[in-house]
Design a protein around this motif. Sequence first.
Motif, PDB file in Angstrom:
ATOM      1  N   ALA A 151       1.761  -0.165 -13.262  1.00 22.51           N
ATOM      2  CA  ALA A 151       3.060   0.144 -12.637  1.00 22.51           C
ATOM      3  C   ALA A 151       2.878   0.262 -11.125  1.00 22.51           C
ATOM      4  O   ALA A 151       3.705  -0.235 -10.343  1.00 22.51           O
ATOM      5  N   TYR A 152       1.786   0.885 -10.735  1.00 26.26           N
ATOM      6  CA  TYR A 152       1.487   1.060  -9.317  1.00 26.26           C
ATOM      7  C   TYR A 152       1.306  -0.307  -8.636  1.00 26.26           C
ATOM      8  O   TYR A 152       1.793  -0.544  -7.537  1.00 26.26           O
ATOM      9  N   ALA A 153       0.636  -1.206  -9.350  1.00 25.58           N
ATOM     10  CA  ALA A 153       0.380  -2.550  -8.796  1.00 25.58           C
ATOM     11  C   ALA A 153       1.689  -3.321  -8.579  1.00 25.58           C
ATOM     12  O   ALA A 153       1.773  -4.175  -7.699  1.00 25.58           O
ATOM     13  N   VAL A 154       2.703  -3.005  -9.400  1.00 20.75           N
ATOM     14  CA  VAL A 154       4.004  -3.682  -9.240  1.00 20.75           C
ATOM     15  C   VAL A 154       4.592  -3.338  -7.872  1.00 20.75           C
ATOM     16  O   VAL A 154       5.136  -4.207  -7.172  1.00 20.75           O
ATOM     17  N   PHE A 155       4.467  -2.071  -7.479  1.00 21.90           N
ATOM     18  CA  PHE A 155       5.003  -1.665  -6.174  1.00 21.90           C
ATOM     19  C   PHE A 155       4.282  -2.399  -5.053  1.00 21.90           C
ATOM     20  O   PHE A 155       4.895  -2.803  -4.070  1.00 21.90           O
ATOM     21  N   GLN A 156       2.979  -2.564  -5.228  1.00 22.03           N
ATOM     22  CA  GLN A 156       2.219  -3.275  -4.197  1.00 22.03           C
ATOM     23  C   GLN A 156       2.635  -4.746  -4.148  1.00 22.03           C
ATOM     24  O   GLN A 156       2.841  -5.309  -3.083  1.00 22.03           O
ATOM     25  N   ALA A 157       2.821  -5.345  -5.331  1.00 20.25           N
ATOM     26  CA  ALA A 157       3.181  -6.768  -5.385  1.00 20.25           C
ATOM     27  C   ALA A 157       4.566  -7.007  -4.772  1.00 20.25           C
ATOM     28  O   ALA A 157       4.834  -8.076  -4.232  1.00 20.25           O
ATOM     29  N   LEU A 158       5.439  -5.991  -4.871  1.00 19.27           N
ATOM     30  CA  LEU A 158       6.800  -6.160  -4.335  1.00 19.27           C
ATOM     31  C   LEU A 158       6.937  -5.586  -2.914  1.00 19.27           C
ATOM     32  O   LEU A 158       8.028  -5.536  -2.364  1.00 19.27           O
ATOM     33  N   TYR A 159       5.806  -5.112  -2.355  1.00 21.86           N
ATOM     34  CA  TYR A 159       5.790  -4.526  -1.005  1.00 21.86           C
ATOM     35  C   TYR A 159       6.745  -3.336  -0.888  1.00 21.86           C
ATOM     36  O   TYR A 159       7.404  -3.164   0.134  1.00 21.86           O
ATOM     37  N   ILE A 160       6.849  -2.526  -1.958  1.00 25.58           N
ATOM     38  CA  ILE A 160       7.645  -1.294  -1.867  1.00 25.58           C
ATOM     39  C   ILE A 160       6.656  -0.165  -1.610  1.00 25.58           C
ATOM     40  O   ILE A 160       5.717   0.036  -2.379  1.00 25.58           O
ATOM     41  N   SER A 161       6.834   0.551  -0.482  1.00 29.57           N
ATOM     42  CA  SER A 161       5.817   1.554  -0.144  1.00 29.57           C
ATOM     43  C   SER A 161       6.346   2.978  -0.269  1.00 29.57           C
ATOM     44  O   SER A 161       5.576   3.925  -0.338  1.00 29.57           O
ATOM     45  N   ASP A 162       7.675   3.132  -0.325  1.00 25.27           N
ATOM     46  CA  ASP A 162       8.239   4.475  -0.328  1.00 25.27           C
ATOM     47  C   ASP A 162       8.523   4.916  -1.764  1.00 25.27           C
ATOM     48  O   ASP A 162       9.612   4.687  -2.288  1.00 25.27           O
ATOM     49  N   PHE A 163       7.534   5.508  -2.424  1.00 26.32           N
ATOM     50  CA  PHE A 163       7.734   5.945  -3.806  1.00 26.32           C
ATOM     51  C   PHE A 163       6.762   7.068  -4.142  1.00 26.32           C
ATOM     52  O   PHE A 163       5.782   7.287  -3.416  1.00 26.32           O
TER      53      PHE A 163
END
Length: 429
Positions: A151-163
């Motif tokens: 799940a964490y890798a999904v944020f990285q792949a989508l360049y979402i940093s604020d979570f």
Amino acid sequence: MKSQKEELGTIRGMRDLVGTDATVFEHIVQCLTKVVKNYGYHRIETPILEYTSVFARTLGETTDVVSKEMFSFNDRSNKHVSLRPEGTASIVRALLTNKLTQTLPQRWFYYGPMFRYDRPQKGRYRQFYQFGIECLGVKSPLADVEAIAAAYAVFQALYISDFQLRINSVGDAASRKQYRAKLVDYFSRYKSELSEDSQRRLTTNPLRILDSKEACDQKIAQNAPSIFNSLTPEALVFFEQVLEGLSALNIPFQQDRLLVRGLDYYDHTTFEITTKLDGKDDSIALVGGGRYNGLVKQMGGPSIPAVGWAFGLDRLMLALTSHIPTPSQIAVLFVSDAEKYPALQLANHLRSKLSIPVLFPTDGDFMKRLKYSNKLGVSCVLIVGEDEVAKRSIKCKFFRAVGAFTSGQEISLAHSDITTLLFPLFNAG
Ligand code: HAM
């Protein structure tokens, strides 16, 4: 009489995904698919409609989802059916229906529409989309760590940093039995101040009060006893190992003892990753999940440990602020009708032999089709005129900079050079 608007509009809480929304949705699904495949997950597809019993007892009769939010009805043969409100129960049903309990572990991913009759607002719909993973047959806390890491890798792949990752343990059945008694004791002291729903939950399922959306309940829940003092030694060790694994991967987390999640099947790990949309104070969960070791048995199978999560794709779309890459595209244009078949053949060749996405505008004169291609945002047009047919060449006009070519540049290209030049620039991979 129904109004015309009612008959021809969309149903409240349901919407079309059109234009950019549809492109962003596709991009997100592609990113998620790529990430979870890296973690060894395979696609599974289950029906949208299931017997109501698949969800009712498994998610919990007293949960909001089951008691208030299901789209349920009797079908034509009077069977009680429901539109799926989530994916996990259907996946477990599929494991049993397909007799796969001897072929474990199974790592499955799925995405599609889910239905909950909740009050619609931004980020909450009655038809919404989830992308989930379920890992069945693995009991190690490392499986929880790996699921959260995915799940964490999904944020990285989508360049979402604020979570923010929030995590808790709801323990095993023995832990919850102890905890339940302490909660009943605590909340009974404030019974009259609790919402009507929570007063009922006091006898049916006191853990649900911790998860209440009502402000009056939340205020009292703040000081409720922590589950940590009720965890059995085994449950505590399990949770500590999950946290250790996250630290080993440098995944930051925050422990949240009130995080019991809105469904009854969880035990041990529960987690959510939240964000704040448009600088608002309230956080919204983009993904939620956890371990559910009792669910397969509860549905009539053997005891099989499992862990998983589901992203809310509608919410992920709201959180995605970065640039969505649009693939470079080519348009092939014929100048006059005399060149339409050579141009048609060229477009087909590029698509089938070189896997290059190609538009082939057909209506209007050459200038109209040229302007239309530019408006659609193609990077380059390939022009086939009388001269080009005679010389077995094409004219390339770049509308946008691609590779070493600048915006506005025009070149003539021999047929024999098409592959060497265009393939590396435009192949869809
Ligand atoms: P859930 O927390 O109910 O968990 O839903 C997962 C995610 O779906 C939420 O975090 C949220 O992003 C999204 N979601 C839920 N309801 C709505 C809605 N009405 N509108 C828009 N988005 C929504 C589950 O469904 C579990 N099956 C997750 C899981 C999988 N646990 C283990 N495996």
